[in-house]
Design an enzyme around this catalytic site. Structure first.
Site, short mmCIF file in Angstrom:
data_model
loop_
_atom_site.label_atom_id
_atom_site.label_comp_id
_atom_site.label_asym_id
_atom_site.label_seq_id
_atom_site.Cartn_x
_atom_site.Cartn_y
_atom_site.Cartn_z
N HIS A 49 0.85 -1.19 0.00
CA HIS A 49 0.00 0.00 0.00
C HIS A 49 0.88 1.24 0.00
O HIS A 49 2.10 1.14 0.18
CB HIS A 49 -0.94 -0.01 1.22
CG HIS A 49 -0.25 0.07 2.54
ND1 HIS A 49 -0.14 -0.99 3.39
CD2 HIS A 49 0.37 1.11 3.15
CE1 HIS A 49 0.52 -0.63 4.48
NE2 HIS A 49 0.85 0.64 4.35
P1 TYD Z 1 -2.31 -4.01 7.58
O1 TYD Z 1 -2.55 -2.60 7.15
O2 TYD Z 1 -2.86 -5.10 6.76
O3 TYD Z 1 -0.75 -4.24 7.76
P2 TYD Z 1 0.38 -4.08 6.62
O4 TYD Z 1 -0.26 -3.40 5.46
O5 TYD Z 1 1.41 -3.19 7.26
O6 TYD Z 1 0.91 -5.42 6.30
O7 TYD Z 1 -2.84 -4.12 9.07
C1 TYD Z 1 -3.21 -5.34 9.65
C2 TYD Z 1 -4.41 -5.12 10.58
O8 TYD Z 1 -4.06 -4.27 11.66
C3 TYD Z 1 -5.56 -4.46 9.86
O9 TYD Z 1 -6.74 -5.09 10.32
C4 TYD Z 1 -5.54 -3.04 10.34
C5 TYD Z 1 -4.91 -3.14 11.72
N1 TYD Z 1 -4.10 -1.98 12.10
C6 TYD Z 1 -4.54 -1.18 13.14
O10 TYD Z 1 -5.61 -1.40 13.74
N2 TYD Z 1 -3.78 -0.11 13.51
C7 TYD Z 1 -2.61 0.17 12.89
O11 TYD Z 1 -1.92 1.14 13.27
C8 TYD Z 1 -2.17 -0.67 11.79
C9 TYD Z 1 -0.89 -0.39 11.06
C10 TYD Z 1 -2.96 -1.73 11.44
#
Ligand code: TYD
Length: 134
Positions: A49
């Protein structure tokens, strides 16, 4: 494409190492959020992303991983292998984190609180977004 990797000052002595990170000093923005990833399954790719506003510093505080950065024109791969190294990731930058070693802990210092509206999760949408801004 220029990437900014910080080497933080370890305060080592005969007891071991310690790194301290302060906003505006070691981290070039106000830290509004810290999160970390651990127990990452082998061969998984995280991230995939970009953010419209958020800036980050990524520190692999344990183990190692690789970060693929993509500004829509150029791509670069950066390895994070030291707990005293930090990679700056700006907004408008597609990022993928992969090649996590066993016991890797990737800590992220972020300039904004979590806001799903700040995310671009579709790669084609990201390419159009950055193209329009140029
Ligand atoms: P995600 O955005 O998929 O992680 P990445 O893209 O970095 O691999 O996040 C995983 C899960 O955690 C998703 O359900 C959203 C949640 N999340 C939060 O609640 N707070 C946060 O600060 C972050 C980064 C993720």
């Amino acid at each position: 494409m220029q990437t900014i990797k910080y080497t933080f000052q370890p305060h080592g002595d005969d007891r071991g190492q310690l790194v301290a990170l302060e906003e505006y000093n070691d981290i070039p923005f106000r830290i509004k959020r810290v999160y970390y990833m651990y127990d990452t399954i082998p061969n998984v790719v995280r991230g995939k992303h970009a953010h419209k506003r958020l800036e980050q510093i990524l520190v692999c505080v344990s183990g190692s991983c690789k970060i693929r950065l993509d500004n829509g024109k150029e791509k670069k791969i950066v390895a994070l292998e030291k707990p005293y190294e930090g990679l700056y990731v700006s907004h408008d930058m597609w990022r993928e984190m992969y090649d996590f070693s066993k016991n890797a802990v990737l800590m992220v210092f972020a300039s904004e609180v979590y806001d799903e509206d700040d995310y671009i999760r579709d790669y084609d949408e990201f390419l159009s977004y950055v193209k329009e801004k140029r």
